[in-house]
Design a protein around this motif. Structure first.
Motif, mmCIF file in Angstrom:
data_model
loop_
_atom_site.group_PDB
_atom_site.id
_atom_site.type_symbol
_atom_site.label_atom_id
_atom_site.label_comp_id
_atom_site.label_asym_id
_atom_site.label_seq_id
_atom_site.Cartn_x
_atom_site.Cartn_y
_atom_site.Cartn_z
ATOM 1 N N ASP A 364 49.944 44.411 3.791
ATOM 2 C CA ASP A 364 48.731 45.039 3.278
ATOM 3 C C ASP A 364 47.494 44.250 3.692
ATOM 4 O OD1 ASP A 364 49.546 42.905 1.637
ATOM 5 O OD2 ASP A 364 48.578 43.753 -0.139
ATOM 6 N N THR A 365 47.645 42.933 3.870
ATOM 7 C CA THR A 365 46.508 42.112 4.301
ATOM 8 C C THR A 365 46.010 42.564 5.669
ATOM 9 O OG1 THR A 365 47.376 40.219 3.076
ATOM 10 C CG2 THR A 365 45.704 39.762 4.744
ATOM 11 N N TRP A 366 46.939 42.716 6.618
ATOM 12 C CA TRP A 366 46.516 43.174 7.951
ATOM 13 C C TRP A 366 45.899 44.566 7.874
ATOM 14 C CZ3 TRP A 366 47.422 47.429 10.961
ATOM 15 C CH2 TRP A 366 46.822 47.390 12.228
ATOM 16 N N ALA A 367 46.509 45.477 7.131
ATOM 17 C CA ALA A 367 45.996 46.852 7.056
ATOM 18 C C ALA A 367 44.559 46.863 6.558
ATOM 19 C CB ALA A 367 46.891 47.696 6.152
ATOM 20 N N ASN A 368 44.266 46.097 5.527
ATOM 21 C CA ASN A 368 42.902 46.050 5.011
ATOM 22 C C ASN A 368 41.943 45.377 5.988
ATOM 23 O OD1 ASN A 368 42.653 47.126 2.074
ATOM 24 N ND2 ASN A 368 44.600 46.023 2.098
ATOM 25 N N ASN A 369 42.405 44.318 6.652
ATOM 26 C CA ASN A 369 41.558 43.661 7.646
ATOM 27 C C ASN A 369 41.206 44.602 8.790
ATOM 28 O OD1 ASN A 369 41.561 41.275 6.229
ATOM 29 N ND2 ASN A 369 43.055 40.250 7.541
ATOM 30 N N ARG A 370 42.228 45.283 9.343
ATOM 31 C CA ARG A 370 41.975 46.133 10.518
ATOM 32 C C ARG A 370 41.176 47.379 10.170
ATOM 33 N NH1 ARG A 370 39.893 48.484 13.276
ATOM 34 N NH2 ARG A 370 40.432 49.565 15.218
ATOM 35 N N VAL A 371 41.548 48.071 9.110
ATOM 36 C CA VAL A 371 40.825 49.285 8.737
ATOM 37 C C VAL A 371 39.386 48.955 8.372
ATOM 38 C CG1 VAL A 371 40.721 51.175 7.061
ATOM 39 C CG2 VAL A 371 42.907 50.536 8.091
ATOM 40 N N GLY A 372 39.171 47.798 7.769
ATOM 41 C CA GLY A 372 37.818 47.383 7.433
ATOM 42 C C GLY A 372 36.923 47.149 8.634
ATOM 43 N N LEU A 373 37.518 46.916 9.805
ATOM 44 C CA LEU A 373 36.732 46.747 11.023
ATOM 45 C C LEU A 373 36.267 48.081 11.598
ATOM 46 C CD1 LEU A 373 38.853 43.955 12.765
ATOM 47 C CD2 LEU A 373 36.632 43.687 11.639
ATOM 48 N N GLY A 374 36.843 49.177 11.133
ATOM 49 C CA GLY A 374 36.338 50.496 11.491
ATOM 50 C C GLY A 374 37.185 51.270 12.472
ATOM 51 N N GLY A 375 37.107 52.613 12.358
ATOM 52 C CA GLY A 375 37.621 53.517 13.370
ATOM 53 C C GLY A 375 39.060 53.949 13.250
ATOM 54 N N VAL A 376 39.852 53.349 12.353
ATOM 55 C CA VAL A 376 41.278 53.680 12.272
ATOM 56 C C VAL A 376 41.703 53.785 10.813
ATOM 57 C CG1 VAL A 376 41.796 52.515 14.449
ATOM 58 C CG2 VAL A 376 42.046 51.274 12.292
ATOM 59 N N ILE A 377 42.939 54.295 10.623
ATOM 60 C CA ILE A 377 43.535 54.345 9.298
ATOM 61 C C ILE A 377 44.971 53.840 9.394
ATOM 62 C CG2 ILE A 377 42.098 56.252 8.513
ATOM 63 C CD1 ILE A 377 44.483 58.130 9.007
ATOM 64 N N SER A 378 45.606 53.728 8.238
ATOM 65 C CA SER A 378 47.006 53.350 8.158
ATOM 66 C C SER A 378 47.606 54.056 6.953
ATOM 67 C CB SER A 378 47.149 51.830 8.013
ATOM 68 O OG SER A 378 48.492 51.467 7.727
ATOM 69 N N ALA A 379 48.918 54.270 7.000
ATOM 70 C CA ALA A 379 49.617 54.848 5.858
ATOM 71 C C ALA A 379 50.174 53.767 4.939
ATOM 72 C CB ALA A 379 50.751 55.749 6.341
ATOM 73 N N ASN A 380 49.795 52.516 5.150
ATOM 74 C CA ASN A 380 50.219 51.409 4.306
ATOM 75 C C ASN A 380 49.701 51.635 2.879
ATOM 76 O OD1 ASN A 380 50.153 48.755 2.979
ATOM 77 N ND2 ASN A 380 50.708 47.925 4.982
ATOM 78 N N LYS A 381 50.603 51.652 1.896
ATOM 79 C CA LYS A 381 50.214 51.966 0.526
ATOM 80 C C LYS A 381 49.443 50.836 -0.144
ATOM 81 C CE LYS A 381 54.476 53.342 -0.436
ATOM 82 N NZ LYS A 381 55.667 53.890 -1.149
ATOM 83 N N GLY A 382 49.415 49.661 0.485
ATOM 84 C CA GLY A 382 48.610 48.564 -0.033
ATOM 85 C C GLY A 382 47.187 48.576 0.490
ATOM 86 N N LEU A 383 46.855 49.573 1.301
ATOM 87 C CA LEU A 383 45.513 49.685 1.875
ATOM 88 C C LEU A 383 44.562 50.296 0.859
ATOM 89 C CD1 LEU A 383 43.440 49.771 4.214
ATOM 90 C CD2 LEU A 383 44.534 51.893 4.979
ATOM 91 N N ASP A 384 43.409 49.681 0.687
ATOM 92 C CA ASP A 384 42.358 50.210 -0.175
ATOM 93 C C ASP A 384 41.560 51.242 0.613
ATOM 94 O OD1 ASP A 384 40.226 50.771 -1.805
ATOM 95 O OD2 ASP A 384 39.496 48.699 -1.943
ATOM 96 N N PRO A 385 41.610 52.530 0.249
ATOM 97 C CA PRO A 385 40.880 53.550 1.014
ATOM 98 C C PRO A 385 39.385 53.268 1.132
ATOM 99 C CG PRO A 385 42.416 54.590 -0.515
ATOM 100 C CD PRO A 385 42.390 53.127 -0.862
ATOM 101 N N ASN A 386 38.844 52.507 0.186
ATOM 102 C CA ASN A 386 37.404 52.254 0.185
ATOM 103 C C ASN A 386 36.949 51.344 1.313
ATOM 104 O OD1 ASN A 386 36.633 53.797 -2.180
ATOM 105 N ND2 ASN A 386 37.746 52.268 -3.382
ATOM 106 N N VAL A 387 37.891 50.669 1.993
ATOM 107 C CA VAL A 387 37.468 49.832 3.119
ATOM 108 C C VAL A 387 37.316 50.649 4.397
ATOM 109 C CG1 VAL A 387 38.654 47.843 2.108
ATOM 110 C CG2 VAL A 387 39.776 49.145 3.936
ATOM 111 N N ALA A 388 37.711 51.931 4.377
ATOM 112 C CA ALA A 388 37.592 52.777 5.566
ATOM 113 C C ALA A 388 36.142 52.916 5.973
ATOM 114 C CB ALA A 388 38.198 54.149 5.296
ATOM 115 N N SER A 389 35.928 53.128 7.268
ATOM 116 C CA SER A 389 34.574 53.125 7.820
ATOM 117 C C SER A 389 33.867 54.464 7.721
ATOM 118 C CB SER A 389 34.611 52.669 9.290
ATOM 119 O OG SER A 389 35.460 53.506 10.059
#
Length: 451
Positions: A364-389
């Motif tokens: 979940d750490t990587w998913a939040n780091n990468r999605v927070g950088l913008g442009g992508v999503i993940s189906a990782n359930k530990g991802l906070d949708p609010n970090v999406a760009s």
């Protein structure tokens, strides 16, 4: 869950020819740095390595490759693992040859479960470690886990994801004309006919994509197969449990043909039906911006194409320049079913540092780091949708995380390469340019490997 994310300038790009991959875009080399300015708490579980190096290859290019490299920068600093990434458009064509010659990268980011199965059948893949599997069991649905599993052996966790089947439109046009978001396939047909009755061509579409021309058409068929016939029949179709020329497949083709093979329905702002084959998928939806078409079928990643000249002149929002709704279910109130895609980091070298990197990429750490950088999503359930760009990407994450959503991977990516990345693509071109549904389906069926 704390999300620690420190951005910094990228380190110099270096040539890395160790794997033999033809470099066409980004190569990142994250080397050992002082960790004083990085909070390493999230990375302590992966251990520390002195002088370890891990190479990664994949199809991710340009800005997305830069962001990928940045997503593991702190991990690399804290663990001491130097990670070199090479992105190339030839990855899918070359990786099996490189693996057979023992010249593959340590990790390959594979975008197709069918290719993953081929690499596993060759005996080239290292099964995933327990740490990777534990992450998948915690953060991913069983549907996603099965795409990284071959003959009962788990080889790779999912990475990023995309949702297909979005219908892009202009909110201003819909408001001006009193159009409503359709809640069923019948309502979508009624909406299309209403727009066509004004003399406009409601849909715009483009299949051109170089050697992969035709793939946008396969997405249409997959979405209709899932909605018209449900996940069980969809699964039978992609595994050849039913033949490709089954009447249920023909029904999906003919339903799509009511739009794509109908001169009254396409190709708004571009030309006749035949222009679908020659119009690049990247530009096919842009006539919406000029009011020359009203609807465009394309995945969540299409968000990045609405500003082809850069900048942010066109906004993607419910009240913006463009927005999107999911292709509706067959009947109003039916189950939410979506198709999509993703990637899987497979390993070609058995080493602790390689599995440490793969464990991080499945976290979940990587998913939040990468999605927070913008442009992508993940189906990782530990991802906070609010970090999406963007609002659309946030919505897409919520759809993927919803336990009531039925998700199925892109069908052509699950099929054998001779079909999913060849005869199916070519069949869509033949179909648009005049061949009948039965001719196309019989040809594709004949191409299915016998073993």
């Amino acid at each position: 869950m704390r999300i620690t994310r420190h951005r910094r300038w990228m380190l110099p790009i270096v040539a890395a020819a160790a794997t033999g991959l033809a470099l066409t875009a980004c190569t990142g080399d994250i080397a050992d740095q002082e960790a004083g300015d990085v909070d390493c708490t999230d990375y302590e579980q992966y251990g520390t390595f002195d002088g370890a190096r891990v190479t990664i290859g994949g199809t991710i290019l340009d800005l997305e490759a830069d962001r990928l490299v940045e997503s593991w920068s702190d991990f690399s600093t804290c663990t001491g693992i130097t990670i070199s990434y090479q992105g190339t458009s030839e990855f899918e064509a070359q990786i099996a040859v490189l693996a057979e010659g023992r010249n593959a990268p340590d990790i390959g980011i594979v975008p197709q479960p069918g290719l993953l199965q081929r690499l596993a059948a060759g005996g080239w893949l290292i099964p995933a470690s327990q740490a990777v599997e534990d992450n998948v069991d915690e953060f991913w649905s069983p549907d996603w886990k099965q795409y990284g599993t071959v003959d009962g052996t788990f080889y790779a966790a999912p990475l990023m994801a995309s949702i297909k089947g979005y219908i892009w439109y202009s909110p201003a046009e819909f408001e001006e004309n009193g159009y409503e978001i359709p809640k069923s396939l019948d309502e979508l047909k009624t909406l299309s006919e209403t727009i066509a009755a004004t003399g406009a061509k409601p849909w715009c579409a483009g299949f051109e994509s170089g050697d992969a021309t035709g793939w946008p058409g396969t997405d249409w068929i997959e979405d209709y197969m899932l909605r018209l016939h449900g996940p069980e029949v969809y699964d039978e179709w992609v595994t050849h449990g039913i033949p490709f020329n089954d009447p249920q497949v023909a029904e999906a083709f003919d339903a799509v043909g009511e739009y794509l093979k109908n001169e009254d329905m396409v190709n708004g702002g571009i030309g006749s039906v035949s222009t679908i084959v020659t119009e690049a998928f990247q530009t096919a939806g842009l006539p919406i911006l000029d009011g020359e078409c009203s609807l465009h079928h394309q995945a969540s990643f299409y968000e990045t194409f609405w500003n082809p000249d850069g900048g942010d002149a066109n906004t993607v929002a419910p009240d913006g320049t463009v927005w999107a709704f999911l292709l509706p279910p067959a009947e109003e109130g039916g189950p939410q079913a979506v198709t999509g895609g993703g990637e899987f980091p497979v390993a070609f070298r058995d080493a602790e540092e390689v599995e440490a990197v793969r464990a991080y990429l499945s976290s979940d750490t990587w998913a939040n780091n990468r999605v927070g950088l913008g442009g992508v999503i993940s189906a990782n359930k530990g991802l906070d949708p609010n970090v999406a760009s963007s609002e659309l990407l946030k919505q897409s994450i919520e759809i993927l995380q919803d336990p009531n959503t039925t998700f199925r991977f892109d069908g052509s990516d699950l099929m054998p390469g001779a079909v999913g990345a060849d005869s199916f693509w070519r069949g869509m071109v033949s179909w648009i340019t005049g061949q009948s549904t039965s001719q196309v389906l019989d040809t594709i069926e004949a191409s299915w490997p016998t073993s």
